[in-house]
Structure formats: structure tokens, C-alpha cells
Design a protein around this motif. Structure first.
Motif, PDB file in Angstrom:
ATOM      1  N   SER A  40      24.232 123.510 -26.571  1.00  0.00           N
ATOM      2  CA  SER A  40      24.763 124.399 -27.605  1.00  0.00           C
ATOM      3  C   SER A  40      24.969 123.648 -28.917  1.00  0.00           C
ATOM      4  O   SER A  40      24.688 124.166 -30.000  1.00  0.00           O
ATOM      5  CB  SER A  40      26.083 125.010 -27.136  1.00  0.00           C
ATOM      6  N   THR A  41      25.428 122.407 -28.817  1.00  0.00           N
ATOM      7  CA  THR A  41      25.665 121.596 -30.014  1.00  0.00           C
ATOM      8  C   THR A  41      24.352 121.212 -30.686  1.00  0.00           C
ATOM      9  O   THR A  41      24.229 121.279 -31.912  1.00  0.00           O
ATOM     10  CB  THR A  41      26.472 120.344 -29.655  1.00  0.00           C
ATOM     11  N   VAL A  42      23.362 120.807 -29.899  1.00  0.00           N
ATOM     12  CA  VAL A  42      22.060 120.470 -30.473  1.00  0.00           C
ATOM     13  C   VAL A  42      21.455 121.695 -31.160  1.00  0.00           C
ATOM     14  O   VAL A  42      20.901 121.598 -32.265  1.00  0.00           O
ATOM     15  CB  VAL A  42      21.113 119.929 -29.387  1.00  0.00           C
ATOM     16  N   THR A  43      21.573 122.847 -30.525  1.00  0.00           N
ATOM     17  CA  THR A  43      21.041 124.074 -31.129  1.00  0.00           C
ATOM     18  C   THR A  43      21.716 124.366 -32.458  1.00  0.00           C
ATOM     19  O   THR A  43      21.051 124.676 -33.462  1.00  0.00           O
ATOM     20  CB  THR A  43      21.212 125.262 -30.160  1.00  0.00           C
ATOM     21  N   LYS A  44      23.038 124.253 -32.500  1.00  0.00           N
ATOM     22  CA  LYS A  44      23.774 124.507 -33.748  1.00  0.00           C
ATOM     23  C   LYS A  44      23.408 123.468 -34.809  1.00  0.00           C
ATOM     24  O   LYS A  44      23.225 123.795 -35.984  1.00  0.00           O
ATOM     25  CB  LYS A  44      25.281 124.456 -33.468  1.00  0.00           C
ATOM     26  N   LYS A  86      34.582 113.745 -38.391  1.00  0.00           N
ATOM     27  CA  LYS A  86      33.175 113.432 -38.167  1.00  0.00           C
ATOM     28  C   LYS A  86      32.571 114.362 -37.104  1.00  0.00           C
ATOM     29  O   LYS A  86      33.290 114.976 -36.323  1.00  0.00           O
ATOM     30  CB  LYS A  86      33.029 111.979 -37.722  1.00  0.00           C
ATOM     31  N   PRO A  87      31.237 114.450 -37.064  1.00  0.00           N
ATOM     32  CA  PRO A  87      30.583 115.284 -36.047  1.00  0.00           C
ATOM     33  C   PRO A  87      30.874 114.787 -34.634  1.00  0.00           C
ATOM     34  O   PRO A  87      31.059 113.589 -34.408  1.00  0.00           O
ATOM     35  CB  PRO A  87      29.096 115.151 -36.386  1.00  0.00           C
ATOM     36  N   SER A  88      30.900 115.724 -33.689  1.00  0.00           N
ATOM     37  CA  SER A  88      31.181 115.402 -32.297  1.00  0.00           C
ATOM     38  C   SER A  88      30.323 116.296 -31.407  1.00  0.00           C
ATOM     39  O   SER A  88      29.409 116.978 -31.880  1.00  0.00           O
ATOM     40  CB  SER A  88      32.663 115.618 -31.989  1.00  0.00           C
ATOM     41  N   LEU A  89      30.635 116.329 -30.110  1.00  0.00           N
ATOM     42  CA  LEU A  89      29.947 117.242 -29.199  1.00  0.00           C
ATOM     43  C   LEU A  89      30.376 118.686 -29.405  1.00  0.00           C
ATOM     44  O   LEU A  89      29.861 119.589 -28.742  1.00  0.00           O
ATOM     45  CB  LEU A  89      30.210 116.829 -27.748  1.00  0.00           C
ATOM     46  N   SER A 245      10.596 115.504 -30.683  1.00  0.00           N
ATOM     47  CA  SER A 245       9.466 114.989 -31.445  1.00  0.00           C
ATOM     48  C   SER A 245       9.852 113.624 -31.996  1.00  0.00           C
ATOM     49  O   SER A 245      10.843 113.507 -32.722  1.00  0.00           O
ATOM     50  CB  SER A 245       9.119 115.940 -32.597  1.00  0.00           C
ATOM     51  N   ASP A 246       9.078 112.587 -31.627  1.00  0.00           N
ATOM     52  CA  ASP A 246       9.420 111.226 -32.066  1.00  0.00           C
ATOM     53  C   ASP A 246      10.841 110.844 -31.684  1.00  0.00           C
ATOM     54  O   ASP A 246      11.597 110.306 -32.496  1.00  0.00           O
ATOM     55  CB  ASP A 246       9.223 111.091 -33.576  1.00  0.00           C
ATOM     56  N   ASP A 247      11.236 111.176 -30.449  1.00  0.00           N
ATOM     57  CA  ASP A 247      12.547 110.806 -29.886  1.00  0.00           C
ATOM     58  C   ASP A 247      13.722 111.555 -30.486  1.00  0.00           C
ATOM     59  O   ASP A 247      14.878 111.200 -30.220  1.00  0.00           O
ATOM     60  CB  ASP A 247      12.791 109.296 -30.011  1.00  0.00           C
ATOM     61  N   CYS A 248      13.476 112.575 -31.306  1.00  0.00           N
ATOM     62  CA  CYS A 248      14.588 113.346 -31.863  1.00  0.00           C
ATOM     63  C   CYS A 248      14.296 114.833 -31.738  1.00  0.00           C
ATOM     64  O   CYS A 248      13.142 115.248 -31.574  1.00  0.00           O
ATOM     65  CB  CYS A 248      14.842 112.973 -33.318  1.00  0.00           C
ATOM     66  N   PHE A 249      15.350 115.630 -31.781  1.00  0.00           N
ATOM     67  CA  PHE A 249      15.204 117.074 -31.702  1.00  0.00           C
ATOM     68  C   PHE A 249      15.132 117.675 -33.103  1.00  0.00           C
ATOM     69  O   PHE A 249      15.979 117.411 -33.957  1.00  0.00           O
ATOM     70  CB  PHE A 249      16.364 117.701 -30.928  1.00  0.00           C
ATOM     71  N   ILE A 250      14.081 118.487 -33.294  1.00  0.00           N
ATOM     72  CA  ILE A 250      13.899 119.243 -34.527  1.00  0.00           C
ATOM     73  C   ILE A 250      13.597 120.684 -34.131  1.00  0.00           C
ATOM     74  O   ILE A 250      13.437 120.995 -32.949  1.00  0.00           O
ATOM     75  CB  ILE A 250      12.766 118.659 -35.392  1.00  0.00           C
ATOM     76  N   SER A 251      13.478 121.552 -35.102  1.00  0.00           N
ATOM     77  CA  SER A 251      13.220 122.963 -34.822  1.00  0.00           C
ATOM     78  C   SER A 251      11.744 123.196 -34.530  1.00  0.00           C
ATOM     79  O   SER A 251      10.866 122.691 -35.235  1.00  0.00           O
ATOM     80  CB  SER A 251      13.663 123.817 -36.013  1.00  0.00           C
TER      81      SER A 251
END
Length: 268
Positions: A40-44, A86-89, A245-251
Motif C-alpha cells: 500500500s505504501t509503495v503504491t501511494k 520523514k517518510p516511513s512505512l 525496473s532497475d531495482d526500483c519500483f516505478i509506475s
């Protein structure tokens, strides 16, 4: 034939790191589900234009070193985030201010599943928030590759298990989240996927109360993070399908090539 690989079905469901690793060995399309709260956090975060690097071991010196290597900010724990802002989970810690910024997000469960299975045609993050969107994204890749889709319910970990005990603690929020996604997938369902989707269908009208009252929901609520639970319970409110993509999450976008393995897979 491996009796555990759910062949010859096109839509499969499995649990945890081992399930993710086995699906990766078969070069399947994978959707990782950790409703409370990694998915949910990654999606947001991705919805707000952030770039998310998953990191499995937790917030150690290695996570800090990895964040420095990636030129990213290390996401802190919820408790520290309350003090520092700061950002968190917590999904609420990501906003429009996160756009264009890179973050390392630690997770013992979901990020560990990602690490175990990232060399596949496509790896997505799914939640209740984006169940339909991520299902449609996975189907678009399946139409190009012909590969099965495996939905992985991450589950939780038992605290202090003895050496002869399993670490994985199955969690109903991830099972129901997986079922929500499977309900939008077309193709032959393995028995595991069918039962999972039916669990979601049968529970849909009680979804909110079930997840709030389950062990994972109660844990977060008792720690003072009820607002996170309520947010993660939203259903199909996001059109974002995070893809690795390249070890990271993008849309994910249907007309874009990704530096994970989709284009390499298609060229073989």
C-alpha cells in the motif's frame, strides 16, 4: 513435473519468500502482496511520483550504505517518522512533495520476496488499493510473454521461532488482497488461486472489519496507526501498478520498456 508448481494453470497463488523464489525459477510474472503496509505504501509513493528501492534486511548500516549508493533517502520507522516528519512505512508519509525523489524502503517480508524473485519477465506490487490496475498490468505482460501469473501473499513472521518451527505466519489481509487481484485475472486458475479468490468474494462485504480485527490489523491499531489500516483498506482507489525496473519500483505504462527483464525476455 514438480507437483508444487501449480502447472498447467495460467493463474497461480503462493506464499512468502519460498513461493516467490519458486515462481521466479519458472520465469513467471509475479505480483507481491503485502497489504499492511509495504504494498500500500509503495503504491501511494509511486502514485505521487516517488522512486522506491526495496531493501530486505531492515534498517541496518547496510541499508544506509545501499541508500547512499543509490542516491536515495532511507525511509525510517513509523516511530521515528512521527518525531522527524520523514517518510516511513506509513502510506500517509508520501505526498506530492515526494515527486522525483528516491527512497530505500526496508521490509523483512515484501522486500525479501522481491529480492528472491526479481529476475522475471515482470514483478509488480499489488494491494487492495490497486487490485484491478495491477491485474490489468500483469495481464498485458502475459499477453506478450504467454507466461503464467503468480500472486504472492507475503504473510508475516513469527517472533522468536524455535529452530524446528516455520518462520512464516500466514496473514488474512495478504490472502484477501491476493484474492482481490486474482478476481480480476483471466485464465485458468489453479486450485490455490481459485480458493484464494473465493475467499475474497465471500469476505468482500466484511473486508473492513475482518482486516481491522485480524492480528496484523490489531497490531497496527494498538500501536497507534489505525489511520494506516483504514487507508490500506481502500479498494480500487488507485490506477497505479508499481513495476520493478532497475531495482526500483516505478509506475507501469503499457507503451514503456522496462530495465528489469521484460524486453530482454521478449527478445529471446
Amino acid at each position: 513435473m514438480n507437483v508444487y508448481d501449480q502447472s498447467p494453470y495460467k493463474i497461480k497463488m503462493d506464499w512468502g519468500i519460498r513461493g516467490a523464489r519458486e515462481a521466479a525459477k519458472r520465469k513467471e510474472i509475479i505480483i507481491i502482496v503485502d497489504v499492511l503496509s509495504f504494498s500500500s505504501t509503495v503504491t501511494k509513493a509511486v502514485e505521487n511520483g516517488a522512486i522506491i528501492y526495496p531493501f530486505p534486511p531492515g534498517q541496518t548500516k547496510y541499508a544506509k550504505e545501499y541508500a547512499n549508493e543509490m542516491g536515495a533517502e532511507l525511509v525510517v520507522g513509523r516511530g521515528e517518522a512521527i518525531k522527524t516528519g520523514k517518510p516511513s512505512l506509513s502510506p500517509f508519509s508520501f505526498s506530492e512533495e515526494s515527486k522525483g525523489r528516491s527512497y530505500v524502503l526496508c521490509s523483512l517480508n515484501a522486500a525479501a520476496c522481491v529480492a528472491a524473485s526479481k529476475h522475471v519477465p515482470a514483478l509488480f506490487i499489488g494491494a487492495l488499493l490497486n487490485a484491478k490496475a495491477v491485474a490489468e498490468a500483469a495481464l498485458s505482460i502475459q499477453s506478450k510473454t504467454g507466461m503464467p501469473i503468480t500472486v504472492i501473499a507475503c504473510g508475516e513472521r513469527w517472533e522468536n521461532p524455535s529452530h524446528e518451527e516455520n518462520i512464516l505466519r500466514p496473514s488474512i489481509e495478504d490472502y484477501l488482497g491476493a484474492g482481490a487481484i486474482i478476481s480480476y485475472l483471466t485464465g485458468t486458475l489453479s486450485p490455490e488461486a481459485f480458493v484464494c479468490s473465493q475467499a475474497f468474494v465471500a469476505s468482500k462485504d466484511q473486508l473492513s472489519s475482518l482486516i481491522k480485527d485480524c492480528a496484523s490489523g490489531r497490531e497496527l491499531i494498538e500501536r497507534g496507526f489505525a489511520y494506516d489500516v483504514h487507508y490500506c483498506l481502500q479498494y480500487n482507489t488507485s490506477s497505479i501498478a508499481p513495476i520493478l525496473s532497475d531495482d526500483c519500483f516505478i509506475s507501469f505504462h503499457t507503451d514503456q520498456k522496462y530495465k528489469n527483464s521484460i524486453h530482454l525476455f521478449l527478445e529471446k
